[in-house]
Design an enzyme around this catalytic site. Structure first.
Site, PDB file in Angstrom:
ATOM      1  N   GLU A  85      12.583   6.911 -11.533  1.00 28.88           N
ATOM      2  CA  GLU A  85      13.591   6.354 -10.630  1.00 28.88           C
ATOM      3  C   GLU A  85      14.355   7.460  -9.908  1.00 28.88           C
ATOM      4  OE1 GLU A  85      15.844   3.026 -12.083  1.00 28.88           O
ATOM      5  OE2 GLU A  85      17.464   3.420 -10.662  1.00 28.88           O
ATOM      6  N   LYS A 280      21.905  -1.566 -17.888  1.00 33.84           N
ATOM      7  CA  LYS A 280      20.618  -1.050 -17.386  1.00 33.84           C
ATOM      8  C   LYS A 280      20.809   0.374 -16.876  1.00 33.84           C
ATOM      9  CE  LYS A 280      17.269  -0.361 -14.201  1.00 33.84           C
ATOM     10  NZ  LYS A 280      17.180   0.758 -13.256  1.00 33.84           N
ATOM     11  N   ASP A 296      10.387   6.068 -29.203  1.00 31.24           N
ATOM     12  CA  ASP A 296       9.960   4.711 -28.848  1.00 31.24           C
ATOM     13  C   ASP A 296      11.078   4.021 -28.046  1.00 31.24           C
ATOM     14  OD1 ASP A 296       9.380   2.009 -28.828  1.00 31.24           O
ATOM     15  OD2 ASP A 296       8.661   1.966 -30.893  1.00 31.24           O
ATOM     16  N   HIS A 393      21.378   6.764  -3.057  1.00 26.96           N
ATOM     17  CA  HIS A 393      20.089   6.303  -3.557  1.00 26.96           C
ATOM     18  C   HIS A 393      19.026   6.346  -2.466  1.00 26.96           C
ATOM     19  CE1 HIS A 393      17.680   4.172  -6.485  1.00 26.96           C
ATOM     20  NE2 HIS A 393      17.208   3.449  -5.493  1.00 26.96           N
TER      21      HIS A 393
END
Ligand code: MEV
Length: 438
Positions: A85, A280, A296, A393
């Site tokens: 990202e 998130k 993991d 972004h």
């Protein structure tokens, strides 16, 4: 028509690719080239990757980057991150630099207990089961002594086993709730091996217990598995500074910024729609370090999101306050990580990542990962309550758009310059490319 294939796993890698090309990819040479292009030139490295999992055809790359300047408990660290990202590593680096001049991140591990359960159904007298458990507990603990030998040498092992009555939830449902200390390993295999042994021992001992009648002896083990919910394996991270040092831009006063920041956190605390996105953003930082260090991320994600619901509604993992002119921002999260075993000893890039982090213990890695999460959230909320995230972004995303449009190096250079002063959108980039090309 496509027919099912049998014995696929037994085919050689090239045969699997041939079958795939014929069956689903119209024998496309381009697809074949791409699959093969990602093979590692070094056969040993390639084989290593193929053997991590099954039916491997190729490798799937993610960028591996670094966010420097993290001052963590007084130590300056560079944090390796694996993420696709755009903006994530830039945001982490920005937050690191910001807090580096304001005392850095204070972080500490609160506890390190992991857990797992043997879930079983018992229809019978509850007092008898309680008595049986009291008598049998030493035999259960003893039955894993061989499995726990090495772990005990490292200071870990089984901490306790409790019998838990869950019959109010499911008829006859009980569990052996087992707790473990696994030191520097994540411990999934260790825990699962112990649990399966407990289950076997339980069945044998039930059969030998004279007080049980025939129905009670039918005690049925449903499953034995570790839990990825680890609320006793917690780390707390915090940053703090005077409100007067909180903002480094003169578009908004320090106090107004602090107020807006606190309101944004309050909204994430009470509003699940916002909390999910807020968390998130935290996971953008956490997953990237968890992945880079060979841990993991699914386990970490599941455990952290479950913790975010612990009070009955999904809520923010971070919290903020202003008291006596001091801004505080903190987070407590459960994290079960390892720095030995699993991929950590195998994946060459993971080894480098752990070296960059100065070969941390699992506790230290918990601290570093938590810092990455808090930093990421600070950067996101800071942008959201000021300029919004799209400005930064889309600048970062510009390169992805240019690549997707097959821009040449010259075109990229020209448009990177052009978009310093213009708003990046998919269509504006396409328009500008067309302008140059015509
Ligand atoms: C994007 O990946 C993450 C953010 O949406 C997080 C947030 O909204 O806090 C920017």
């Amino acid at each position: 028509m496509i027919t099912p294939i049998t014995g696929f796993s037994k085919l050689k890698k090239e045969e699997k690719i041939d079958w795939l090309l014929k069956t689903y990819l119209k024998d496309s040479p381009a697809s074949e080239n791409i699959l093969k292009q990602y093979w590692n030139k070094n056969d040993t490295v390639q084989q290593l990757h193929e053997e991590f999992t099954e039916n491997t055809l190729s490798n799937f790359y993610l960028p591996f980057g670094i966010a420097p300047n993290f001052l963590i408990n007084g130590k300056l660290m560079a944090i390796p991150m694996a993420t696709e990202e755009s903006s994530v590593i830039a945001a982490a680096s920005k937050a690191a630099k910001f807090w580096q001049n304001r005392g850095g991140f204070k972080v500490n591990v609160l506890n390190t207990t992991k857990n797992g359960q043997v879930h079983f159904i018992y229809i019978g007298d509850h007092d008898k089961l309680n008595d049986f458990f009291k008598i049998t507990k030493p035999a259960l603990l003893n039955s894993v002594s061989e499995i726990t030998k090495n772990m005990r040498k490292r200071g870990g092992g089984v901490l306790d086993i409790e019998l838990v009555d869950k019959t109010d939830l499911v008829d006859g449902y009980f569990q052996l709730h087992c707790t473990f200390e696994t030191k520097d390993s994540m411990g999934a295999n260790f825990i699962n091996s112990c649990l399966e042994k407990f289950a076997d021992t339980l069945k044998v001992e039930v059969n030998n217990y004279q007080e049980f009648n025939e129905e009670e002896k039918q005690l049925e083990v449903i499953m034995s598995i570790l839990s990825n919910y680890v609320p006793e394996c917690m780390v707390k991270v915090e940053v703090a500074c005077p409100v007067s040092e909180l903002y480094d831009d003169n578009h908004i006063s320090h106090e107004a910024f602090a107020e807006k920041f606190l309101t944004a956190i309050k909204i994430a605390e009470v509003e699940p729609y916002r909390a999910v996105t807020h968390n998130k953003g935290i996971m953008n930082g956490i997953d990237a370090v968890v992945l880079a260090t060979g841990n993991d991320f699914r386990a970490v994600e599941a455990g952290i999101h479950a913790y975010a619901c612990k009070d009955g509604s999904y809520s923010s993992l971070t919290h903020a306050s202003v008291e006596n002119g001091v801004f505080k921002f903190w987070m407590e999260i459960p994290l079960a990580l390892g720095t030995v075993g699993g991929l950590t000893n195998l994946h060459p890039l993971v080894k480098v990542a752990l070296e960059i982090l100065q070969k941390p213990s699992a506790r230290e890695l918990m601290e570093i990962v938590a810092v990455a999460g808090l930093a990421q959230n600070f950067a996101a909320v800071k942008s959201l309550v000021t300029n919004g995230i799209q400005q930064g972004h889309m600048k970062m995303h510009l390169m992805n758009i240019l690549n997707s449009q097959n821009a040449s190096p010259d075109e990229k250079e020209e448009l990177l310059h052009y978009f310093k002063k213009h708003t990046v959108t998919h269509s504006s980039v396409a328009e500008q490319l067309e302008r140059i090309r015509n």
